[in-house]
Design an enzyme around this catalytic site. Structure first.
Site, PDB file in Angstrom:
ATOM      1  N   HIS A  75       7.667  15.498   9.060  1.00  0.00           N
ATOM      2  CA  HIS A  75       6.774  14.393   8.664  1.00  0.00           C
ATOM      3  C   HIS A  75       5.324  14.671   9.041  1.00  0.00           C
ATOM      4  O   HIS A  75       4.406  14.354   8.294  1.00  0.00           O
ATOM      5  CB  HIS A  75       7.214  13.068   9.301  1.00  0.00           C
ATOM      6  CG  HIS A  75       8.206  12.327   8.479  1.00  0.00           C
ATOM      7  ND1 HIS A  75       7.957  11.931   7.197  1.00  0.00           N
ATOM      8  CD2 HIS A  75       9.462  11.904   8.761  1.00  0.00           C
ATOM      9  CE1 HIS A  75       9.014  11.295   6.711  1.00  0.00           C
ATOM     10  NE2 HIS A  75       9.941  11.264   7.634  1.00  0.00           N
ATOM     11  N   GLN A  84      12.846  14.946  10.810  1.00  0.00           N
ATOM     12  CA  GLN A  84      11.812  14.126  11.447  1.00  0.00           C
ATOM     13  C   GLN A  84      10.550  14.952  11.681  1.00  0.00           C
ATOM     14  O   GLN A  84       9.435  14.503  11.421  1.00  0.00           O
ATOM     15  CB  GLN A  84      12.328  13.567  12.775  1.00  0.00           C
ATOM     16  CG  GLN A  84      11.374  12.613  13.446  1.00  0.00           C
ATOM     17  CD  GLN A  84      11.055  11.431  12.544  1.00  0.00           C
ATOM     18  OE1 GLN A  84      11.921  10.903  11.872  1.00  0.00           O
ATOM     19  NE2 GLN A  84       9.788  11.054  12.480  1.00  0.00           N
ATOM     20  N   HIS A 131      -0.186 -40.557  19.793  1.00  0.00           N
ATOM     21  CA  HIS A 131       1.141 -40.051  19.427  1.00  0.00           C
ATOM     22  C   HIS A 131       2.206 -41.101  19.718  1.00  0.00           C
ATOM     23  O   HIS A 131       3.131 -41.300  18.943  1.00  0.00           O
ATOM     24  CB  HIS A 131       1.462 -38.778  20.231  1.00  0.00           C
ATOM     25  CG  HIS A 131       0.795 -37.539  19.703  1.00  0.00           C
ATOM     26  ND1 HIS A 131      -0.564 -37.389  19.703  1.00  0.00           N
ATOM     27  CD2 HIS A 131       1.314 -36.411  19.137  1.00  0.00           C
ATOM     28  CE1 HIS A 131      -0.860 -36.201  19.171  1.00  0.00           C
ATOM     29  NE2 HIS A 131       0.262 -35.596  18.820  1.00  0.00           N
ATOM     30  N   TYR A 138       0.846  -1.184   0.000  1.00  0.00           N
ATOM     31  CA  TYR A 138       0.000   0.000   0.000  1.00  0.00           C
ATOM     32  C   TYR A 138       0.887   1.241   0.000  1.00  0.00           C
ATOM     33  O   TYR A 138       1.741   1.410   0.875  1.00  0.00           O
ATOM     34  CB  TYR A 138      -0.940   0.031   1.214  1.00  0.00           C
ATOM     35  CG  TYR A 138      -1.848   1.223   1.100  1.00  0.00           C
ATOM     36  CD1 TYR A 138      -2.916   1.169   0.214  1.00  0.00           C
ATOM     37  CD2 TYR A 138      -1.602   2.404   1.777  1.00  0.00           C
ATOM     38  CE1 TYR A 138      -3.721   2.284   0.028  1.00  0.00           C
ATOM     39  CE2 TYR A 138      -2.401   3.508   1.596  1.00  0.00           C
ATOM     40  CZ  TYR A 138      -3.458   3.447   0.719  1.00  0.00           C
ATOM     41  OH  TYR A 138      -4.250   4.547   0.511  1.00  0.00           O
ATOM     42  N   GLN A 162     -10.684   0.969   1.402  1.00  0.00           N
ATOM     43  CA  GLN A 162     -11.174   0.060   0.364  1.00  0.00           C
ATOM     44  C   GLN A 162     -10.045  -0.732  -0.307  1.00  0.00           C
ATOM     45  O   GLN A 162     -10.231  -1.882  -0.723  1.00  0.00           O
ATOM     46  CB  GLN A 162     -12.059   0.802  -0.656  1.00  0.00           C
ATOM     47  CG  GLN A 162     -11.380   1.882  -1.476  1.00  0.00           C
ATOM     48  CD  GLN A 162     -11.392   3.250  -0.795  1.00  0.00           C
ATOM     49  OE1 GLN A 162     -11.495   3.359   0.430  1.00  0.00           O
ATOM     50  NE2 GLN A 162     -11.252   4.303  -1.583  1.00  0.00           N
ATOM     51  N   ASP A 203      16.450   6.784   4.879  1.00  0.00           N
ATOM     52  CA  ASP A 203      15.105   6.940   4.310  1.00  0.00           C
ATOM     53  C   ASP A 203      15.105   6.672   2.809  1.00  0.00           C
ATOM     54  O   ASP A 203      14.102   6.251   2.243  1.00  0.00           O
ATOM     55  CB  ASP A 203      14.594   8.369   4.544  1.00  0.00           C
ATOM     56  CG  ASP A 203      14.221   8.617   5.993  1.00  0.00           C
ATOM     57  OD1 ASP A 203      13.998   7.626   6.713  1.00  0.00           O
ATOM     58  OD2 ASP A 203      14.158   9.792   6.407  1.00  0.00           O
ATOM     59  N   GLU A 211      12.306   4.444  16.801  1.00  0.00           N
ATOM     60  CA  GLU A 211      12.283   3.935  15.428  1.00  0.00           C
ATOM     61  C   GLU A 211      13.624   4.265  14.746  1.00  0.00           C
ATOM     62  O   GLU A 211      14.311   3.391  14.245  1.00  0.00           O
ATOM     63  CB  GLU A 211      11.129   4.597  14.674  1.00  0.00           C
ATOM     64  CG  GLU A 211      11.023   4.191  13.218  1.00  0.00           C
ATOM     65  CD  GLU A 211      10.052   5.085  12.437  1.00  0.00           C
ATOM     66  OE1 GLU A 211       9.638   6.148  12.970  1.00  0.00           O
ATOM     67  OE2 GLU A 211       9.712   4.728  11.299  1.00  0.00           O
ATOM     68  N   HIS A 212      13.961   5.548  14.719  1.00  0.00           N
ATOM     69  CA  HIS A 212      15.247   5.992  14.184  1.00  0.00           C
ATOM     70  C   HIS A 212      16.114   6.449  15.349  1.00  0.00           C
ATOM     71  O   HIS A 212      15.648   7.190  16.214  1.00  0.00           O
ATOM     72  CB  HIS A 212      15.072   7.172  13.235  1.00  0.00           C
ATOM     73  CG  HIS A 212      14.146   6.910  12.089  1.00  0.00           C
ATOM     74  ND1 HIS A 212      12.829   7.309  12.087  1.00  0.00           N
ATOM     75  CD2 HIS A 212      14.354   6.280  10.899  1.00  0.00           C
ATOM     76  CE1 HIS A 212      12.264   6.938  10.939  1.00  0.00           C
ATOM     77  NE2 HIS A 212      13.155   6.311  10.202  1.00  0.00           N
ATOM     78  N   GLU A 222       2.167 -36.970  28.501  1.00  0.00           N
ATOM     79  CA  GLU A 222       1.226 -35.908  28.147  1.00  0.00           C
ATOM     80  C   GLU A 222      -0.179 -36.472  27.888  1.00  0.00           C
ATOM     81  O   GLU A 222      -1.082 -35.735  27.479  1.00  0.00           O
ATOM     82  CB  GLU A 222       1.735 -35.114  26.931  1.00  0.00           C
ATOM     83  CG  GLU A 222       2.910 -34.201  27.257  1.00  0.00           C
ATOM     84  CD  GLU A 222       3.213 -33.160  26.169  1.00  0.00           C
ATOM     85  OE1 GLU A 222       2.571 -33.215  25.096  1.00  0.00           O
ATOM     86  OE2 GLU A 222       4.085 -32.305  26.401  1.00  0.00           O
ATOM     87  N   SER A 267       5.868   8.561  13.120  1.00  0.00           N
ATOM     88  CA  SER A 267       7.316   8.401  12.963  1.00  0.00           C
ATOM     89  C   SER A 267       8.057   9.120  14.093  1.00  0.00           C
ATOM     90  O   SER A 267       7.533  10.055  14.694  1.00  0.00           O
ATOM     91  CB  SER A 267       7.727   8.966  11.612  1.00  0.00           C
ATOM     92  OG  SER A 267       9.044   8.583  11.299  1.00  0.00           O
ATOM     93  N   ASN A 306      -2.448   6.544   6.491  1.00  0.00           N
ATOM     94  CA  ASN A 306      -3.044   7.361   7.554  1.00  0.00           C
ATOM     95  C   ASN A 306      -3.748   6.453   8.567  1.00  0.00           C
ATOM     96  O   ASN A 306      -3.672   5.229   8.477  1.00  0.00           O
ATOM     97  CB  ASN A 306      -4.010   8.390   6.958  1.00  0.00           C
ATOM     98  CG  ASN A 306      -5.123   7.717   6.160  1.00  0.00           C
ATOM     99  OD1 ASN A 306      -5.412   6.532   6.362  1.00  0.00           O
ATOM    100  ND2 ASN A 306      -5.732   8.451   5.250  1.00  0.00           N
TER     101      ASN A 306
END
Lengths: 430, 430
Positions: free
Chosen positions: A258, A255, A415, A124, A186, A356, A322-323, A410, A233, A209
């Site tokens: 963003h 940063q 088995h 996506y 969708q 990036d 994250e970074h 068990e 981020s 988003n």
């Protein structure tokens, strides 16, 4: 900017708290669109494309002609840049290939592990003002190296019914097998259930988003895997007097641009550096086209002074950025000790934007503290590990007794029986 | 048993459909218990232990004394069996270690990938009639090899307030750092939020009933990762006249005894084999203590005849079995061609129970078709991949232009600026 000196560990949690969003009100919308796409397929897709993207699309699939037009529309300068980035990403991800792991754990018991590609994946790519063609590289390149058969890409059309040419150029360059003009909830629903036009996939990757984020979460309830949970981020820089304040400021600002909810944190053992960076931020901020966004994120940013490197490291591991940029005179201390971070950038000449776009590492990384328990996207994200075992007559005699005893303990008699029958057949001939 | 001859591909989906459970009615209960544990901690744990396990526990943590008692209570025969299994599991999972992947993607741009342990993990081991100490081995052994610092194990107490000795023995043997007498939803909630007694963890592993399954799903909404989504266990055997019908029957039955919702499928290019297996199942079924359970699962089982190996393989890949036994004269064809399966067992002397206990492979595997997009538990399940990059002055000059062009094209000026500043500093001296 909030300057915080020597916060005590009890307060770290509060200081480092990330903004949380409630998604309850979105969830219902997402569920409804999922149900409609599941039931009505392409008809529902068209409806929501009209509604959300404001355009009527007769054929969702991008044609060869459209791709040719896009290739022509992208400047040579950008093509060269994309190709350089692609080369580096390819090299780094190809190096992550692991060969089959084979072990004879005991005589006659051969076990091996192989990674095989996830056959069908979906990417996506958001539309809007910032066309994230770099994310196409980050996802399609490793998917191709892994050997995924079907690589489907969904991205929302603009008002004229087109996808940004750079996205189409990158998708075509990196071996995406099908490109579709569909976005938002969708798109995720379509890749979850499949429609006549849009294939069902096994795993969905990519940013989006909050609607896309919630849709990806919902997709997991229908058997689809996703790359990782999403969040705003974030960047944490640890720097001391060996760092160039202007460079640090530029990283924090890249940063901050963003989004207003971006997380920007500077940790330092030097008050001088903190003050210098603060000053630089104000200077650089003025020249930015996305100043308004960056300004808001910077207002929430934190400049944290701590007494020594060990305290800094503990705080950083608690946060799990994250970074993570490391620019100190004791870089090795941080590199060795970092337990929780997505991607780490070392030294004065390693800006976050290198990762990036073009260094070769992946930029799809765990945010929101998920660096504690999730990997960033890497070659393995596009494969699954499978195990094999082949046991000989000698092998089953070597481990048969242990299996019988454990199965019995068990309470699983069948088995045990599966082994007993075989041991008897060997003993008495078949 | 349902014998199906030559099903046409349009019908595969229906034939191979797995039983789905609705969890909507459970969800509310799980959410409420989560909220209470989050708010009241140990007090809520005690309440639900009384309610669901019928016992009042003053100290949830298993003591050294209790472990000593458990070690004494386990028979020497079982200890030897567990140790043999542990050795094989250790050997196979230790072999899965990957070394740091390092690439200089372009001169001056050094990128590397390292896997670092997830610091805090939780293992859930169900109680009840079948004490799954084998699962303790399958989870704690690789967690230890990976280097996880905290390995917390939760298992429900019996009516006398004890955990099965074999579980305690295995947990102690495999380096579990804390064992707690708490089960069900409240155990998962406790490991999600942490209480005074029970540590919060970053990732939860292990099987469980539908309450535990839903609780694990809910845990992911609070930032905790889980091993994989769960579903009823399943086995698909492909066999031809080279297979011993009694062995095949014993394998199908060992799957069937797991539960009435177990999935048992035989695919064959030989009608003779199908008939012989059917007969053998009836004979062996009579002797099983869990006959009632196995009988119900067998009643839903499918014996599918197909014309040739290619059709069989296509059908199997469509299904994506958790356990896949291959016992044919063309084993290599299946081994090479299998795209979706958790663990594969090859030949007449490789029963599924070997992998369940002692061959060395992991038995925590993707069911319910998740073999298409999830790995079984392996060493990497206990680590996360992190990337590092260090760029020199030469390096940033090599990729700087590409970053500037791409950042500009994505409308991210501050990203570009972070590079431009550095390039200027190099050009004009700092």
């Amino acid at each position: 900017m909030n300057k915080i000196y020597n916060p005590s560990p009890e307060n770290w949690f509060a200081i480092l708290e990330r903004p949380t969003k409630t998604v309850d009100d979105i969830e219902q919308t997402v569920k409804e669109i999922f149900k409609e796409v599941q039931k009505k397929g392409d008809e529902a897709i068209s409806k929501y494309t009209s509604l959300f993207d404001g355009v009527t699309i007769s054929n969702q699939e991008v044609t060869e002609t459209e791709i040719k037009e896009a290739v022509a529309a992208v400047s040579d300068e950008l093509k060269v840049a994309i190709q350089l980035a692609k080369g580096n990403i390819e090299e780094f991800h190809a190096a992550q290939k692991t060969s089959r792991v084979e072990v004879e754990t005991i005589e006659g018991v051969n076990c091996w592990q192989e990674k095989r590609p996830i056959q069908k994946i979906g990417l996506y790519i958001p539309g809007g003002t910032a066309p994230l063609f770099s994310t196409v590289l980050m996802l399609a390149v490793p998917a191709n190296i892994a050997g995924c058969k079907e690589i489907v890409l969904c991205s929302p059309p603009d008002k004229t019914g087109k996808i940004n040419p750079a996205i189409l150029y990158a998708a075509n360059l990196c071996g995406v097998t099908k490109i579709l003009k569909v976005g938002g909830i969708q798109a995720i629903a379509a890749m979850t259930f499949g429609t006549k036009t849009i294939p069902k996939v096994y795993k969905i990757f990519g940013p989006g988003n909050q609607f896309v984020t919630v849709a990806k979460q919902l997709a997991t309830q229908y058997g689809v895997a996703i790359d990782m949970p999403a969040g705003p981020s974030e960047l944490l820089v640890v720097a001391d007097d060996s760092a160039v304040p202007a460079f640090v400021a530029s990283d924090l600002l890249s940063q901050a641009e963003h989004g207003t909810d971006s997380q920007v944190i500077l940790v330092s053992t030097s008050k001088t550096l903190i003050d210098a960076v603060e000053e630089e931020i104000q200077i650089q901020l003025e020249a930015l086209p996305r100043k308004e966004i960056a300004e808001k994120a910077i207002a929430n940013s934190k400049l944290i002074f701590v007494e020594n490197d060990q305290i800094a490291l503990d705080l950083i591991n608690e946060y799990g950025p994250e970074h993570f940029i490391v620019c100190t005179s004791s870089d090795d201390f941080y590199i060795d000790g970092i337990e929780n971070a997505g991607s780490i950038f070392i030294g004065n000449y390693t800006p976050e934007s290198a990762g990036d776009y073009a260094s070769g590492t992946n930029h799809t990384l765990p945010t929101n503290g998920y660096a504690k328990n999730y990997s960033g996207v890497n070659l393995d994200s596009f494969t699954k590990s499978m195990t094999f075992q082949k046991i000989s007559e000698v092998g089953i005699q070597n481990i048969g007794k242990a299996i019988e005893v454990m199965a019995e303990a068990e309470g699983l008699q069948a088995h045990k029986n599966a082994v007993t029958l075989r041991l008897k057949a060997i003993k008495y001939g078949k």
